[in-house]
Motif scaffolding. Structure first.
Motif, mmCIF file in Angstrom:
data_model
loop_
_atom_site.group_PDB
_atom_site.id
_atom_site.type_symbol
_atom_site.label_atom_id
_atom_site.label_comp_id
_atom_site.label_asym_id
_atom_site.label_seq_id
_atom_site.Cartn_x
_atom_site.Cartn_y
_atom_site.Cartn_z
ATOM 1 N N ALA A 44 80.438 52.952 22.052
ATOM 2 C CA ALA A 44 81.820 52.454 21.991
ATOM 3 C C ALA A 44 81.863 51.059 21.399
ATOM 4 O O ALA A 44 82.741 50.737 20.579
ATOM 5 C CB ALA A 44 82.437 52.469 23.386
ATOM 6 N N ASN A 45 80.942 50.196 21.831
ATOM 7 C CA ASN A 45 80.900 48.837 21.284
ATOM 8 C C ASN A 45 80.663 48.858 19.787
ATOM 9 O O ASN A 45 81.268 48.086 19.026
ATOM 10 C CB ASN A 45 79.801 48.021 21.970
ATOM 11 C CG ASN A 45 80.120 47.716 23.419
ATOM 12 O OD1 ASN A 45 81.298 47.718 23.823
ATOM 13 N ND2 ASN A 45 79.096 47.433 24.212
ATOM 14 N N LEU A 46 79.779 49.744 19.360
ATOM 15 C CA LEU A 46 79.483 49.832 17.928
ATOM 16 C C LEU A 46 80.714 50.276 17.154
ATOM 17 O O LEU A 46 81.014 49.726 16.081
ATOM 18 C CB LEU A 46 78.326 50.818 17.709
ATOM 19 C CG LEU A 46 77.959 51.088 16.244
ATOM 20 C CD1 LEU A 46 77.537 49.803 15.541
ATOM 21 C CD2 LEU A 46 76.856 52.144 16.152
ATOM 22 N N GLN A 47 81.449 51.233 17.650
ATOM 23 C CA GLN A 47 82.645 51.701 16.946
ATOM 24 C C GLN A 47 83.683 50.584 16.816
ATOM 25 O O GLN A 47 84.346 50.434 15.777
ATOM 26 C CB GLN A 47 83.226 52.895 17.703
ATOM 27 C CG GLN A 47 82.358 54.147 17.615
ATOM 28 C CD GLN A 47 82.870 55.284 18.479
ATOM 29 O OE1 GLN A 47 83.768 55.084 19.312
ATOM 30 N NE2 GLN A 47 82.321 56.483 18.292
ATOM 31 N N GLY A 48 83.815 49.778 17.881
ATOM 32 C CA GLY A 48 84.760 48.663 17.814
ATOM 33 C C GLY A 48 84.334 47.630 16.786
ATOM 34 O O GLY A 48 85.168 47.108 16.039
ATOM 35 N N GLU A 49 83.067 47.332 16.739
ATOM 36 C CA GLU A 49 82.579 46.340 15.782
ATOM 37 C C GLU A 49 82.645 46.861 14.347
ATOM 38 O O GLU A 49 82.877 46.088 13.401
ATOM 39 C CB GLU A 49 81.141 45.957 16.133
ATOM 40 C CG GLU A 49 81.000 45.230 17.455
ATOM 41 C CD GLU A 49 81.812 43.935 17.513
ATOM 42 O OE1 GLU A 49 82.056 43.343 16.442
ATOM 43 O OE2 GLU A 49 82.188 43.519 18.624
ATOM 44 N N ILE A 50 82.461 48.158 14.173
ATOM 45 C CA ILE A 50 82.609 48.718 12.823
ATOM 46 C C ILE A 50 84.041 48.585 12.341
ATOM 47 O O ILE A 50 84.297 48.246 11.176
ATOM 48 C CB ILE A 50 82.154 50.198 12.826
ATOM 49 C CG1 ILE A 50 80.645 50.298 13.014
ATOM 50 C CG2 ILE A 50 82.585 50.893 11.540
ATOM 51 C CD1 ILE A 50 80.122 51.724 13.122
ATOM 52 N N ALA A 51 84.973 48.812 13.241
ATOM 53 C CA ALA A 51 86.393 48.655 12.872
ATOM 54 C C ALA A 51 86.685 47.214 12.488
ATOM 55 O O ALA A 51 87.410 46.942 11.504
ATOM 56 C CB ALA A 51 87.270 49.093 14.041
ATOM 57 N N VAL A 54 77.637 44.399 13.911
ATOM 58 C CA VAL A 54 77.452 45.848 13.791
ATOM 59 C C VAL A 54 75.968 46.192 13.804
ATOM 60 O O VAL A 54 75.536 47.149 14.472
ATOM 61 C CB VAL A 54 78.128 46.370 12.507
ATOM 62 C CG1 VAL A 54 77.671 47.796 12.211
ATOM 63 C CG2 VAL A 54 79.633 46.306 12.644
ATOM 64 N N ALA A 55 75.160 45.411 13.082
ATOM 65 C CA ALA A 55 73.718 45.667 13.043
ATOM 66 C C ALA A 55 73.100 45.532 14.439
ATOM 67 O O ALA A 55 72.260 46.348 14.847
ATOM 68 C CB ALA A 55 73.040 44.728 12.056
ATOM 69 N N ALA A 56 73.529 44.506 15.174
ATOM 70 C CA ALA A 56 73.017 44.309 16.526
ATOM 71 C C ALA A 56 73.421 45.452 17.446
ATOM 72 O O ALA A 56 72.625 45.929 18.267
ATOM 73 C CB ALA A 56 73.508 42.970 17.075
ATOM 74 N N ASP A 57 74.669 45.905 17.312
ATOM 75 C CA ASP A 57 75.129 47.012 18.152
ATOM 76 C C ASP A 57 74.417 48.311 17.805
ATOM 77 O O ASP A 57 74.165 49.154 18.685
ATOM 78 C CB ASP A 57 76.647 47.176 18.000
ATOM 79 C CG ASP A 57 77.406 46.087 18.751
ATOM 80 O OD1 ASP A 57 76.744 45.339 19.500
ATOM 81 O OD2 ASP A 57 78.627 45.980 18.582
ATOM 82 N N PRO A 87 70.836 55.721 31.967
ATOM 83 C CA PRO A 87 70.610 55.540 30.529
ATOM 84 C C PRO A 87 71.672 56.225 29.673
ATOM 85 O O PRO A 87 72.052 55.708 28.610
ATOM 86 C CB PRO A 87 69.234 56.173 30.308
ATOM 87 C CG PRO A 87 68.569 56.133 31.639
ATOM 88 C CD PRO A 87 69.662 56.335 32.621
ATOM 89 N N GLY A 88 72.184 57.375 30.130
ATOM 90 C CA GLY A 88 73.229 58.060 29.377
ATOM 91 C C GLY A 88 74.510 57.239 29.327
ATOM 92 O O GLY A 88 75.192 57.187 28.286
ATOM 93 N N ALA A 89 74.852 56.589 30.450
ATOM 94 C CA ALA A 89 76.044 55.734 30.476
ATOM 95 C C ALA A 89 75.873 54.546 29.542
ATOM 96 O O ALA A 89 76.829 54.119 28.876
ATOM 97 C CB ALA A 89 76.301 55.267 31.905
ATOM 98 N N GLN A 90 74.662 54.015 29.474
ATOM 99 C CA GLN A 90 74.417 52.882 28.578
ATOM 100 C C GLN A 90 74.563 53.293 27.113
ATOM 101 O O GLN A 90 75.084 52.533 26.288
ATOM 102 C CB GLN A 90 73.012 52.332 28.820
ATOM 103 C CG GLN A 90 72.692 51.054 28.059
ATOM 104 C CD GLN A 90 73.583 49.901 28.472
ATOM 105 O OE1 GLN A 90 73.712 49.601 29.660
ATOM 106 N NE2 GLN A 90 74.224 49.246 27.500
ATOM 107 N N VAL A 91 74.136 54.495 26.793
ATOM 108 C CA VAL A 91 74.305 55.002 25.433
ATOM 109 C C VAL A 91 75.789 55.100 25.082
ATOM 110 O O VAL A 91 76.218 54.697 23.993
ATOM 111 C CB VAL A 91 73.624 56.372 25.282
ATOM 112 C CG1 VAL A 91 74.035 57.042 23.964
ATOM 113 C CG2 VAL A 91 72.118 56.235 25.336
#
Length: 364
Positions: free
Chosen positions: A106-113, A153-156, A97-101
């Motif tokens: 990381a995915n969220l940061q990319g989508e925010i950019a 971004v909302a989904a991530d 679970p920690g790896a999934q977090v």
């Protein structure tokens, strides 16, 4: 004159002496009066207590099952331990679970950019449209890309929140305070989400005791709850040791038509913890308190075809007096019949006793 023989003269005298001797040794008259014990009818207050069988029930019970699957990394409690709400019980390996977090973050940061870039494009095209440097279609396309990026971004963000919840669920804490049951799992065991039962926690302070009474006591139960007067004494199964005292707090909403009984529940503080869930106990429910009632020993009350009665004594003879039975508490009985106050009633009437029998009072 002719004289009588001496022998003839002695016979009447001997007969008289024999009769006199028999008269002196005649057995005394036998007393046929029945020996009885008595008690005086007194007035006083008597609580009417109903005895029944009850069972202790945990006031709150929770079976712990994991919300995530994984290897049980740590068992932080032991069987029978008394724990507090929020205390750590188990730790499931948090690596996956920690790896999934980390991945979702990381995915969220990319989508925010990407969202920031698309928003900048829309802001850049807006003033150019009025000067016809770009087409309306180009602006609309840029706005659509910005909207898509915002949705991504909302989904991530939701995915990251779910991953964080999963990670938090690897740490299992006590939802209530109580006593831990017997543990069967140890560190290293694989547990399955929503399937493996880890342990059951029972809250036993306070504790409930459930019992059933004939439906004739339903009004007494309602009065006990409304007046907060429903005293319940709980004893061990042999009715030898009193375990605790509580009050009636709940009445079931249905009378059992098969047994004509109603189930009620009493709440006890259970301090210290002497009652255990599932334990069978004797329950004494104080249905009501009789004031200024006539009180006699329970063994003085008799039952006949016409109802309850007692024996009194008039001129050394037993007299039957009809009475109204009001209730019983142990070895004492409350009756109605003010004319009996101060009279003596026969206790433990002999089997041969009947109205008109001659009796004699003996001391117990």
């Amino acid at each position: 004159m002719r004289s009588l023989p001496v022998k003839s003269l002695l016979l009447p005298v001997a007969a008289a002496l024999i009769l006199a001797g028999c008269a002196q040794h005649k057995p005394p008259h036998k007393n046929t009066a029945l020996p009885v014990e008595t008690a005086t009818v007194q007035t006083g207050n008597l609580p009417i207590v109903v005895n029944t069988l009850g069972q202790a029930v945990a006031s709150h019970s929770v079976t712990i099952t994991p919300q995530v699957s994984g290897i049980l990394q740590k068992v932080a409690v032991h069987s029978g331990q008394v724990i507090q709400k929020g205390q750590l019980l188990f730790q499931i390996d948090p690596a996956t679970p920690g790896a999934q977090v980390a991945e979702d973050r990381a995915n969220l940061q990319g989508e925010i950019a990407q969202q920031q870039y698309d928003d900048a494009q829309v802001k850049a095209y807006a003033p150019l449209l009025s000067k016809d440097y770009v087409t309306r279609q180009t602006v609309q396309q840029a706005q659509a890309q910005a909207n898509t990026a915002a949705a991504t971004v909302a989904a991530d963000q939701a995915a990251l929140q779910a991953a964080r919840i999963t990670l938090a669920e690897t740490r299992i804490t006590a939802p209530i305070s109580g006593s831990v049951g017997i543990l069967s799992l140890k560190s290293g065991n694989l547990v399955t989400a929503n399937s493996t039962q880890l342990v059951t926690i029972n809250q036993i302070q306070p504790i409930y005791v459930q019992f059933s009474l004939p439906e004739t006591y339903l009004n007494d139960l309602h009065t006990a709850i409304s007046d907060y007067s429903g005293k319940v004494d709980v004893w061990d199964e042999n009715h030898q040791t009193r375990i605790g005292t509580g009050t009636v707090t709940v009445i079931d909403n249905t009378v059992n038509t098969a047994s004509a009984t109603v189930t009620a529940r009493a709440t006890l503080s259970n301090q210290p913890a002497r009652l255990w869930p599932g334990e069978y106990v004797q329950v004494d429910f104080t249905a009501q308190e009789l004031h200024h009632a006539l009180i006699i020993p329970a063994t003085a009350l008799q039952q006949g075809v016409s109802g309850s009665f007692v024996y009194t004594i008039k001129k050394d003879k037993a007299v039957m007096q009809a009475v109204q039975f009001l209730g019983q508490n142990g070895k004492q009985v409350a009756i109605a019949g003010s004319h009996l106050l101060g009279d003596s009633v026969i206790v433990g009437a002999p089997t041969r006793l009947h109205p008109g029998s001659e009796v004699r009072v003996i001391k117990p």
